[in-house]
Each structure stands twice: as C-alpha cells, then as structure tokens.
Write a protein that holds these residues in place. Structure first.
Motif, PDB file in Angstrom:
ATOM      1  N   GLY A  12       0.816  -1.228   0.000  1.00  0.00           N
ATOM      2  CA  GLY A  12       0.000   0.000   0.000  1.00  0.00           C
ATOM      3  C   GLY A  12       0.842   1.268   0.000  1.00  0.00           C
ATOM      4  O   GLY A  12       2.018   1.255   0.395  1.00  0.00           O
ATOM      5  N   GLY A  13       0.233   2.352  -0.452  1.00  0.00           N
ATOM      6  CA  GLY A  13       0.941   3.619  -0.610  1.00  0.00           C
ATOM      7  C   GLY A  13       1.578   4.155   0.657  1.00  0.00           C
ATOM      8  O   GLY A  13       2.693   4.679   0.622  1.00  0.00           O
ATOM      9  N   SER A  14       0.898   4.009   1.799  1.00  0.00           N
ATOM     10  CA  SER A  14       1.446   4.596   3.026  1.00  0.00           C
ATOM     11  C   SER A  14       2.760   3.902   3.408  1.00  0.00           C
ATOM     12  O   SER A  14       3.714   4.563   3.830  1.00  0.00           O
ATOM     13  CB  SER A  14       0.443   4.513   4.172  1.00  0.00           C
ATOM     14  OG  SER A  14       0.139   3.176   4.481  1.00  0.00           O
ATOM     15  N   GLY A  15       2.811   2.589   3.212  1.00  0.00           N
ATOM     16  CA  GLY A  15       4.031   1.843   3.513  1.00  0.00           C
ATOM     17  C   GLY A  15       5.154   2.219   2.561  1.00  0.00           C
ATOM     18  O   GLY A  15       6.317   2.342   2.955  1.00  0.00           O
ATOM     19  N   VAL A  17       5.478   5.131   0.933  1.00  0.00           N
ATOM     20  CA  VAL A  17       5.936   6.492   1.255  1.00  0.00           C
ATOM     21  C   VAL A  17       6.842   6.462   2.487  1.00  0.00           C
ATOM     22  O   VAL A  17       7.926   7.066   2.500  1.00  0.00           O
ATOM     23  CB  VAL A  17       4.708   7.421   1.495  1.00  0.00           C
ATOM     24  CG1 VAL A  17       5.129   8.738   2.123  1.00  0.00           C
ATOM     25  CG2 VAL A  17       3.973   7.664   0.184  1.00  0.00           C
ATOM     26  N   GLY A 122      -5.058   8.553   4.501  1.00  0.00           N
ATOM     27  CA  GLY A 122      -6.288   8.465   3.698  1.00  0.00           C
ATOM     28  C   GLY A 122      -7.337   7.601   4.340  1.00  0.00           C
ATOM     29  O   GLY A 122      -8.208   8.091   5.070  1.00  0.00           O
ATOM     30  N   THR A 123      -7.232   6.284   4.117  1.00  0.00           N
ATOM     31  CA  THR A 123      -8.273   5.404   4.643  1.00  0.00           C
ATOM     32  C   THR A 123      -8.281   5.392   6.167  1.00  0.00           C
ATOM     33  O   THR A 123      -9.300   5.059   6.777  1.00  0.00           O
ATOM     34  CB  THR A 123      -8.087   3.979   4.097  1.00  0.00           C
ATOM     35  OG1 THR A 123      -6.712   3.634   4.174  1.00  0.00           O
ATOM     36  CG2 THR A 123      -8.532   3.895   2.647  1.00  0.00           C
ATOM     37  N   VAL A 151      -1.251  14.003   3.622  1.00  0.00           N
ATOM     38  CA  VAL A 151      -0.589  13.894   2.320  1.00  0.00           C
ATOM     39  C   VAL A 151      -1.241  14.753   1.232  1.00  0.00           C
ATOM     40  O   VAL A 151      -0.707  14.847   0.126  1.00  0.00           O
ATOM     41  CB  VAL A 151      -0.461  12.428   1.834  1.00  0.00           C
ATOM     42  CG1 VAL A 151       0.391  11.610   2.785  1.00  0.00           C
ATOM     43  CG2 VAL A 151      -1.835  11.780   1.644  1.00  0.00           C
ATOM     44  N   ASN A 174       2.891  13.561  -0.926  1.00  0.00           N
ATOM     45  CA  ASN A 174       3.730  12.396  -1.230  1.00  0.00           C
ATOM     46  C   ASN A 174       4.751  12.774  -2.300  1.00  0.00           C
ATOM     47  O   ASN A 174       4.636  13.830  -2.933  1.00  0.00           O
ATOM     48  CB  ASN A 174       2.863  11.230  -1.685  1.00  0.00           C
ATOM     49  CG  ASN A 174       2.088  10.647  -0.519  1.00  0.00           C
ATOM     50  OD1 ASN A 174       2.538  10.731   0.617  1.00  0.00           O
ATOM     51  ND2 ASN A 174       0.932  10.078  -0.797  1.00  0.00           N
ATOM     52  N   ASN A 207      -4.394  -2.215  -4.722  1.00  0.00           N
ATOM     53  CA  ASN A 207      -4.568  -3.349  -3.818  1.00  0.00           C
ATOM     54  C   ASN A 207      -5.915  -4.040  -4.060  1.00  0.00           C
ATOM     55  O   ASN A 207      -6.359  -4.825  -3.230  1.00  0.00           O
ATOM     56  CB  ASN A 207      -4.452  -2.887  -2.362  1.00  0.00           C
ATOM     57  CG  ASN A 207      -5.330  -1.675  -2.079  1.00  0.00           C
ATOM     58  OD1 ASN A 207      -6.304  -1.412  -2.809  1.00  0.00           O
ATOM     59  ND2 ASN A 207      -5.029  -0.938  -1.041  1.00  0.00           N
ATOM     60  N   VAL A 211     -12.736   0.119  -2.833  1.00  0.00           N
ATOM     61  CA  VAL A 211     -12.591   1.570  -3.013  1.00  0.00           C
ATOM     62  C   VAL A 211     -11.942   1.925  -4.365  1.00  0.00           C
ATOM     63  O   VAL A 211     -12.105   3.039  -4.880  1.00  0.00           O
ATOM     64  CB  VAL A 211     -11.807   2.175  -1.808  1.00  0.00           C
ATOM     65  CG1 VAL A 211     -10.347   1.742  -1.848  1.00  0.00           C
ATOM     66  CG2 VAL A 211     -11.920   3.673  -1.730  1.00  0.00           C
ATOM     67  N   LYS A 212     -11.250   0.970  -4.970  1.00  0.00           N
ATOM     68  CA  LYS A 212     -10.553   1.238  -6.240  1.00  0.00           C
ATOM     69  C   LYS A 212     -11.474   1.122  -7.457  1.00  0.00           C
ATOM     70  O   LYS A 212     -11.055   1.412  -8.569  1.00  0.00           O
ATOM     71  CB  LYS A 212      -9.357   0.275  -6.414  1.00  0.00           C
ATOM     72  CG  LYS A 212      -8.352   0.325  -5.287  1.00  0.00           C
ATOM     73  CD  LYS A 212      -7.597   1.646  -5.262  1.00  0.00           C
ATOM     74  CE  LYS A 212      -6.723   1.748  -4.023  1.00  0.00           C
ATOM     75  NZ  LYS A 212      -6.077   3.047  -3.868  1.00  0.00           N
ATOM     76  N   ALA A 282     -12.562   6.804  -3.601  1.00  0.00           N
ATOM     77  CA  ALA A 282     -11.869   7.737  -2.696  1.00  0.00           C
ATOM     78  C   ALA A 282     -10.377   7.532  -2.889  1.00  0.00           C
ATOM     79  O   ALA A 282      -9.923   6.427  -3.181  1.00  0.00           O
ATOM     80  CB  ALA A 282     -12.243   7.439  -1.255  1.00  0.00           C
ATOM     81  N   GLU A 283      -9.628   8.622  -2.714  1.00  0.00           N
ATOM     82  CA  GLU A 283      -8.174   8.532  -2.873  1.00  0.00           C
ATOM     83  C   GLU A 283      -7.622   9.808  -2.241  1.00  0.00           C
ATOM     84  O   GLU A 283      -7.874  10.902  -2.743  1.00  0.00           O
ATOM     85  CB  GLU A 283      -7.843   8.463  -4.367  1.00  0.00           C
ATOM     86  CG  GLU A 283      -6.548   7.810  -4.742  1.00  0.00           C
ATOM     87  CD  GLU A 283      -6.519   6.300  -4.539  1.00  0.00           C
ATOM     88  OE1 GLU A 283      -5.778   5.848  -3.658  1.00  0.00           O
ATOM     89  OE2 GLU A 283      -7.245   5.584  -5.240  1.00  0.00           O
ATOM     90  N   SER A 284      -6.867   9.666  -1.160  1.00  0.00           N
ATOM     91  CA  SER A 284      -6.382  10.884  -0.492  1.00  0.00           C
ATOM     92  C   SER A 284      -5.358  11.614  -1.362  1.00  0.00           C
ATOM     93  O   SER A 284      -5.227  12.836  -1.300  1.00  0.00           O
ATOM     94  CB  SER A 284      -5.741  10.533   0.837  1.00  0.00           C
ATOM     95  OG  SER A 284      -4.536   9.825   0.596  1.00  0.00           O
ATOM     96  N   PHE A 285      -4.629  10.865  -2.156  1.00  0.00           N
ATOM     97  CA  PHE A 285      -3.557  11.437  -2.966  1.00  0.00           C
ATOM     98  C   PHE A 285      -3.473  10.726  -4.313  1.00  0.00           C
ATOM     99  O   PHE A 285      -3.557  11.354  -5.361  1.00  0.00           O
ATOM    100  CB  PHE A 285      -2.222  11.304  -2.213  1.00  0.00           C
ATOM    101  CG  PHE A 285      -1.043  11.906  -2.922  1.00  0.00           C
ATOM    102  CD1 PHE A 285      -0.678  13.232  -2.716  1.00  0.00           C
ATOM    103  CD2 PHE A 285      -0.284  11.143  -3.810  1.00  0.00           C
ATOM    104  CE1 PHE A 285       0.419  13.783  -3.397  1.00  0.00           C
ATOM    105  CE2 PHE A 285       0.799  11.683  -4.481  1.00  0.00           C
ATOM    106  CZ  PHE A 285       1.150  13.007  -4.267  1.00  0.00           C
TER     107      PHE A 285
HETATM  108  O1  GMT Z   1      -5.625   2.679  -0.922  1.00  0.00           O
HETATM  109  C1  GMT Z   1      -4.440   2.395  -1.059  1.00  0.00           C
HETATM  110  O2  GMT Z   1      -3.855   2.372  -2.129  1.00  0.00           O
HETATM  111  C2  GMT Z   1      -3.634   2.059   0.175  1.00  0.00           C
HETATM  112  C3  GMT Z   1      -3.605   3.244   1.079  1.00  0.00           C
HETATM  113  C4  GMT Z   1      -2.589   3.057   2.179  1.00  0.00           C
HETATM  114  O3  GMT Z   1      -2.931   3.377   3.289  1.00  0.00           O
HETATM  115  O4  GMT Z   1      -1.472   2.649   1.973  1.00  0.00           O
HETATM  116  O5  GMT Z   1      -3.286   4.394   0.318  1.00  0.00           O
HETATM  117  C5  GMT Z   1      -3.537   5.659   0.904  1.00  0.00           C
HETATM  118  O6  GMT Z   1      -2.280   6.281   1.135  1.00  0.00           O
HETATM  119  C6  GMT Z   1      -1.533   6.548  -0.067  1.00  0.00           C
HETATM  120  C7  GMT Z   1      -0.191   7.149   0.345  1.00  0.00           C
HETATM  121  O7  GMT Z   1      -0.347   8.336   1.030  1.00  0.00           O
HETATM  122  C8  GMT Z   1      -2.344   7.467  -0.978  1.00  0.00           C
HETATM  123  O8  GMT Z   1      -1.617   7.735  -2.143  1.00  0.00           O
HETATM  124  C9  GMT Z   1      -3.672   6.788  -1.328  1.00  0.00           C
HETATM  125  O9  GMT Z   1      -4.447   7.694  -2.105  1.00  0.00           O
HETATM  126  C10 GMT Z   1      -4.424   6.453  -0.065  1.00  0.00           C
HETATM  127  N1  GMT Z   1      -5.619   5.664  -0.385  1.00  0.00           N
HETATM  128  C11 GMT Z   1      -6.849   6.140  -0.209  1.00  0.00           C
HETATM  129  O10 GMT Z   1      -7.096   7.241   0.249  1.00  0.00           O
HETATM  130  C12 GMT Z   1      -7.953   5.229  -0.627  1.00  0.00           C
END
Ligand code: GMT
Length: 376
Positions: A12-15, A17, A122-123, A151, A174, A207, A211-212, A282-285
């Motif tokens: 996932g994106g947070s990991g 980053v 985000g989530t 982010v 990010n 993933n 939500v995707k 939904a997508e925070s970034f």
């Molecule tokens: O939804 C994902 O892809 C995983 C999620 C996560 O927590 O790793 O992604 C969130 O964080 C990413 C990094 O900051 C953002 O780029 C994604 O937009 C965000 N996902 C959502 O908001 C659904």
C-alpha cells in the motif's frame, strides 16, 4: 537524528511512502529504525543507518484478537531506549498513533520525552478512522501527536470535517525520487512481452479493494478496446481480483488482459504503459498515479479526494466524476488517438511529476522533525 518509523510493511501507498522517506533520510545522514510486523516490501537494503525491528505478536488461544498495539508500543519503548531514538514518525493513524502515544507515555515515566509525528494517509481517516467504533480513539491519538501531517490538502479538509482536531495539520505531499528515473536500474523496457507494436498498453495498479472501483477499470478498458487495439495490465492482489477476472471472462476480453499479481518492480511495467487508470471512489492522494506520471504515463482518473492535486485536468490526463465510465473511456481515447497527442500528454505527465521530487519534500519533513524535537 535517530528516527523511528512505524508503518504498514505492505504494498500500500502509506508503507511505500514511509519506506522511501526512511531510505532518503538515511541518505541524508539520519539513522532510521523501522518498527513494524514485517520488513517493508520496498526496504531491500539494510545498512548502518537503516535498521529494521520486527514486532512479534505471539498467537495465544485466549485472545480472539491478538494485541498488536500492545506489542508495538512495547517494542517502541525498548527500541527507543536501546538505540537512543530521538523522534517517532508514525504513518497511518490506526493503530500506529495510538500505540505511539502509549509508548510516549511509558517513556515519560522514565524521564524520556519522545516527540511523535503522525502522518495521515487516507483510509485511516476517510474509510476506517471515522467509523464510530474507532473514531474516539483516532481523534484522541491525532490530538496527542506533536505534529500532524496530511498527504494532501483534501485529506486535511476531510480530517477537520470528520474529527475534532485541535492541532494544526500540515500538508506534506507524497513524493518520488526523480533521480531514480533519470538513471533507471534497468536498461531494457520489455514492451513486446505485453503487447503487439500497434496495441496501446493500459495499466492499473492497486490493492484491488472495493474503493478502487476495479469493475470500472475493466469497463473503461472494454470500451477502449472496442475502438483501438489495446491491452490491459492489472497489477496487484486483493479481494476484488477474482471478480475482475470473472468480469473479463464474461465480457470476452480475457485474452487482452494480463493479471500480473503484486510486483516490486512497477517501474518496469509503467515504462511501457501508455495510460494509467484510477477510477477510485476515494483517494487521499493517488501515489500510484504519481508513479505512473513520473514514468511518462498519462492518467485517466476520477476526481475523488486529493487526485486533482496530482492529476491535472487536460494536462497530465483527465478527471471525471466517480463512476462516469463513459466519459473516462472517451477521454482515454482522446489521449490515445494519435502518437502526437499521446506524446504531449506523456511529456506533461513527467513534467508535473517533477514537482513532487523528494528533494522538494524531504526538507519539509526535516523542518517538521526539528520543530517537534524542539518541543522537548
Ligand atoms: O488505498 C491504497 O492504495 C492504500 C492506502 C494506504 O494506506 O497505503 O493508500 C492511501 O495512502 C496513499 C499514500 O499516502 C495514498 O496515495 C492513497 O491515495 C491512499 N488511499 C486512499 O485514500 C484510498
């Protein structure tokens, strides 16, 4: 500084980053300690300045739910004391900010003050965090952080809307390491392994969570392939994958879709992609969109959340209302219709992506660390 980073070690994106940030901080001379339940997927190189501490949660039959937060906060306290950690940066509020707060409190009992930065991804806010079952604890632990970052501007606004936040939320977008793309680690971009010369390659990476809007990805591609020769490359694993395969079968396009599973080398896939699809609810970034852009791949996306802060309408791609599959498909065709138009969008995507270079973003985090450190 000696910095502990807590994150999810997954794809996932947070990991991603958190891991890339840690690696970049180590390059700048900081000592970075990842504390998580598995070695982060993008962390393949440990060194004198990059350490990994695994959080173990032994299974005990009495527990219906194993107490990860407890194990994480204990591990944090031990790591801070053993390595003289000066600062804690947690990525994704749940349950990391909560465990971080407990660690802080335990350390305070011993006269050690550990500043904590919480980055909202985000989530942790929009899907899980605001759920009534978690909201009170999430609200509390965000307010107990010394510095809170988000982010995107959109995620900041959503957080202020859903929670009662007393802290200033600083937006730190990010990032990507542009230098990696100027000198890629691979030399061959194997386009021919995926498609014929006259076919456009369309890619989606995620993933595969609801939500995707994975079915939208398939429907957009289905409309595109009816007009022009094209292939769809689907990268990732998740709960929606089987349904997606079934949908492709039903639509009779299975021979035009490659499901590749999880990949650690998405740049090798994006290097031959012509278009990236991100129709999320939904997508925070939208880090995946940014990773596409830096690889010169234009983006067709929804306009949800923080995506408009990354994908620029008519420049790096097009944005439509969530679920507007028809418009997304016709915009895709606009970009793909001829080589000159596609090249223009590719150039734009790469140019805008440069704005998010780690060299611009790292100093923002370092300034925040310094500010938090001074609160000691
Ligand atoms: O939804 C994902 O892809 C995983 C999620 C996560 O927590 O790793 O992604 C969130 O964080 C990413 C990094 O900051 C953002 O780029 C994604 O937009 C965000 N996902 C959502 O908001 C659904």
């Amino acid at each position: 500084m000696k910095i502990a980073i807590v994150c999810y070690p997954t794809f996932g994106g947070s990991g991603v980053v958190a891991t890339e940030l840690g690696i970049a901080l180590a390059d700048r001379g900081h000592e970075v300690h990842f504390v998580t339940y598995r070695q982060p997927v993008r962390l393949d190189l440990l060194s004198q300045r990059i350490h990994f501490h695994e959080v173990h949660v032994p299974e005990y039959p009495l527990f219906h739910y194993q107490p990860y937060e407890l194990a994480l906060s204990s591990k944090l306290v031990d790591t801070v004391k053993l390595f003289g950690i000066e600062l804690l940066h947690v990525h994704y509020a749940i349950p990391h900010a909560y465990a971080g707060y407990m660690a802080k409190k335990m350390l305070e009992e011993e006269g050690i003050y550990l500043p904590m930065i919480t980055t909202l991804h985000g989530t942790d806010i929009t899907l899980v965090g605001k759920h009534p079952f978690y909201k009170t604890a999430v609200n509390f632990s965000i307010n107990q952080s010394d510095v809170v970052t988000s982010v995107s501007e959109n995620l900041k606004q959503r957080t202020l809307e859903f929670f009662d936040i007393k802290k200033e939320i600083e937006v730190v977008p990010n990032f990507i390491d542009i230098s990696k793309y100027e000198n890629p680690s691979y030399t061959d971009c194997q386009r021919s392994s995926m498609a014929k010369d006259d076919e456009r390659i369309i890619t989606h990476i995620s993933n595969f969570r609801p939500v995707k809007h994975i079915p939208d990805v398939i429907h957009i591609f289905n409309k595109i392939q009816k007009e022009i020769p094209a292939k769809l490359v689907m990268v990732g694993e998740g709960p929606e994958k089987e349904n997606a395969e079934f949908l492709c079968e039903q639509l009779g396009i299975m021979d035009k879709v490659h499901f590749l599973g999880n990949s650690n080398e998405i740049d090798r896939i994006l290097c031959f992609s012509d278009l990236f699809l991100l129709p999320s609810k939904a997508e925070s970034f939208g880090l995946a969109a940014l990773e596409a852009m830096v690889n010169r791949v234009p983006v067709i996306s929804s306009n949800a959340g923080g995506i408009p802060e990354v994908n620029i309408q008519g420049v790096t791609g097009y944005l439509s209302d969530v679920r507007n599959v028809d418009e997304m498909a016709s915009n895709a065709l606009k970009i793909l219709k001829d080589d000159a138009t596609l090249e223009k969008f590719k150039d734009n995507a790469a140019r805008v992506a440069k704005k998010f270079d780690i060299l611009n973003v790292l100093p923002l985090y370092e300034a925040i660390y310094l500010k938090a450190y001074k609160t000691r």
